[in-house]
Write a protein that holds these residues in place. Sequence first.
Motif, mmCIF file in Angstrom:
data_model
loop_
_atom_site.group_PDB
_atom_site.id
_atom_site.type_symbol
_atom_site.label_atom_id
_atom_site.label_comp_id
_atom_site.label_asym_id
_atom_site.label_seq_id
_atom_site.Cartn_x
_atom_site.Cartn_y
_atom_site.Cartn_z
ATOM 1 N N UNK A 52 0.822 -1.218 0.000
ATOM 2 C CA UNK A 52 0.000 0.000 0.000
ATOM 3 C C UNK A 52 0.855 1.265 0.000
ATOM 4 N N UNK A 53 1.950 1.251 0.775
ATOM 5 C CA UNK A 53 2.829 2.425 0.821
ATOM 6 C C UNK A 53 3.469 2.668 -0.547
ATOM 7 N N UNK A 54 3.906 1.578 -1.199
ATOM 8 C CA UNK A 54 4.526 1.715 -2.526
ATOM 9 C C UNK A 54 3.497 2.219 -3.541
ATOM 10 N N UNK A 55 2.283 1.705 -3.422
ATOM 11 C CA UNK A 55 1.205 2.162 -4.293
ATOM 12 C C UNK A 55 0.960 3.665 -4.099
ATOM 13 N N UNK A 56 0.937 4.092 -2.838
ATOM 14 C CA UNK A 56 0.750 5.514 -2.528
ATOM 15 C C UNK A 56 1.863 6.367 -3.105
ATOM 16 N N UNK A 57 3.081 5.852 -3.068
ATOM 17 C CA UNK A 57 4.238 6.564 -3.635
ATOM 18 C C UNK A 57 4.047 6.777 -5.145
ATOM 19 N N UNK A 58 3.630 5.718 -5.843
ATOM 20 C CA UNK A 58 3.424 5.857 -7.292
ATOM 21 C C UNK A 58 2.275 6.818 -7.604
ATOM 22 N N UNK A 59 1.291 6.868 -6.704
ATOM 23 C CA UNK A 59 0.185 7.828 -6.882
ATOM 24 C C UNK A 59 0.720 9.259 -6.823
ATOM 25 N N UNK A 60 1.613 9.513 -5.871
ATOM 26 C CA UNK A 60 2.216 10.852 -5.734
ATOM 27 C C UNK A 60 2.960 11.215 -7.019
ATOM 28 N N UNK A 61 3.762 10.265 -7.523
ATOM 29 C CA UNK A 61 4.557 10.517 -8.728
ATOM 30 C C UNK A 61 3.625 10.757 -9.926
ATOM 31 N N UNK A 62 2.526 9.999 -9.988
ATOM 32 C CA UNK A 62 1.565 10.160 -11.078
ATOM 33 C C UNK A 62 0.976 11.583 -11.091
ATOM 34 N N UNK A 88 -0.138 8.404 -16.625
ATOM 35 C CA UNK A 88 -0.981 7.200 -16.803
ATOM 36 C C UNK A 88 -0.228 5.931 -16.413
ATOM 37 N N UNK A 89 1.056 5.876 -16.805
ATOM 38 C CA UNK A 89 1.851 4.683 -16.477
ATOM 39 C C UNK A 89 2.001 4.514 -14.966
ATOM 40 N N UNK A 90 2.263 5.623 -14.272
ATOM 41 C CA UNK A 90 2.396 5.534 -12.816
ATOM 42 C C UNK A 90 1.058 5.210 -12.155
ATOM 43 N N UNK A 91 -0.022 5.690 -12.781
ATOM 44 C CA UNK A 91 -1.354 5.356 -12.261
ATOM 45 C C UNK A 91 -1.604 3.850 -12.378
ATOM 46 N N UNK A 92 -1.129 3.274 -13.474
ATOM 47 C CA UNK A 92 -1.255 1.817 -13.656
ATOM 48 C C UNK A 92 -0.467 1.075 -12.572
ATOM 49 N N UNK A 93 0.745 1.582 -12.280
ATOM 50 C CA UNK A 93 1.554 0.956 -11.223
ATOM 51 C C UNK A 93 0.856 1.069 -9.869
ATOM 52 N N UNK A 94 0.235 2.235 -9.631
ATOM 53 C CA UNK A 94 -0.525 2.446 -8.390
ATOM 54 C C UNK A 94 -1.600 1.369 -8.254
ATOM 55 N N UNK A 95 -2.328 1.175 -9.348
ATOM 56 C CA UNK A 95 -3.421 0.192 -9.316
ATOM 57 C C UNK A 95 -2.884 -1.233 -9.186
ATOM 58 N N UNK A 96 -1.738 -1.511 -9.847
ATOM 59 C CA UNK A 96 -1.140 -2.847 -9.768
ATOM 60 C C UNK A 96 -0.841 -3.217 -8.308
ATOM 61 N N UNK A 97 -0.221 -2.279 -7.575
ATOM 62 C CA UNK A 97 0.104 -2.566 -6.170
ATOM 63 C C UNK A 97 -1.172 -2.686 -5.326
ATOM 64 N N UNK A 98 -2.197 -1.929 -5.689
ATOM 65 C CA UNK A 98 -3.499 -2.054 -5.011
ATOM 66 C C UNK A 98 -4.087 -3.444 -5.223
#
Lengths: 193, 92
Positions: free
Chosen positions: A68-78, A91-101
């Motif tokens: 969840x923390x890593x997902x949150x990090x990618x959300x910030x970058x997105x 969009x790519x970072x948003x995909x990574x956010x969702x992947x970790x979710x």
Amino acid sequence: MNTKAIDIKNIYYPPGGILMWIIIFLELFTFGMALIAMVYYGKQEASVFHDSRMLLNSTYGTINTILLLTSGFFMVVSVQELKTNNKKKSQNYLLLTMLFGFLFLILKTIEYNAKLTIGIGIGFNTFFTFYWMLTLFHVIHVIVGLIILGSIYLGLKKEKSNTTIEDVEASAAFWHMCDLIWLLLFPIIYLLF
Amino acid sequence: MVAVVSNNLFTFLIMNKANSFTLIILLVLTITASVISNSSSSSVKMAILGVASLKFIGVAFQFMELKKAHIFWKSSLLFFLTLFSILIWAII
């Protein structure tokens, strides 16, 4: 894409929007009160809560926190990439956010399945009543968060997108709220008793 | 291949220095809390709550950009966290 800057120093415009922050505080108070009740009952039934806590796999809890923390990090970058008009990277970072979710949900499913297989359901004892109620309620928030992020992703993907930066920031605030709630649940349910 | 990936990763971390640093701290705190929870020391519960509070502040202020928000929102969140921690600590 509307990227008009908003003064987030203004009391009426916190990052993510005032309505989202009202929801965040309501959620934190709801989960907070439930956790305080759990700790109170834990004091009454100390041995039951300790034995039940030992039935949980804290490694799952730790890995889920990391996911969840890593997902949150990618959300910030997105969000940052979107603010600098790098829509594709965002969009790519948003995909990574969702992947970790999704990985969080998969691990939670494995954990739930292991509990149900050995007959530990919601009525097993007081500890597990709290465990199921609180973690399932949180999982519902994660699923809702993923649906919101999915719709934001599809909105950004459109050629003539009407998704604004405020929409993305509000979604990010909701997603981070899932992190905040988990950061309260994890130590109390998995580590404290 | 490995060199390219590690080079890209390094560049990415440098570009997002503050957030990367926060993430690393959060991950270290998570693992620390998990490890110390196995200890039988009397101060473990307090340490677990303390670490959880630090992580909560890290996510709220850095990831959610609360550090840039109006003082009302910062103090409200800190008020919630303090009240929650005191109540939990008072009960245990």
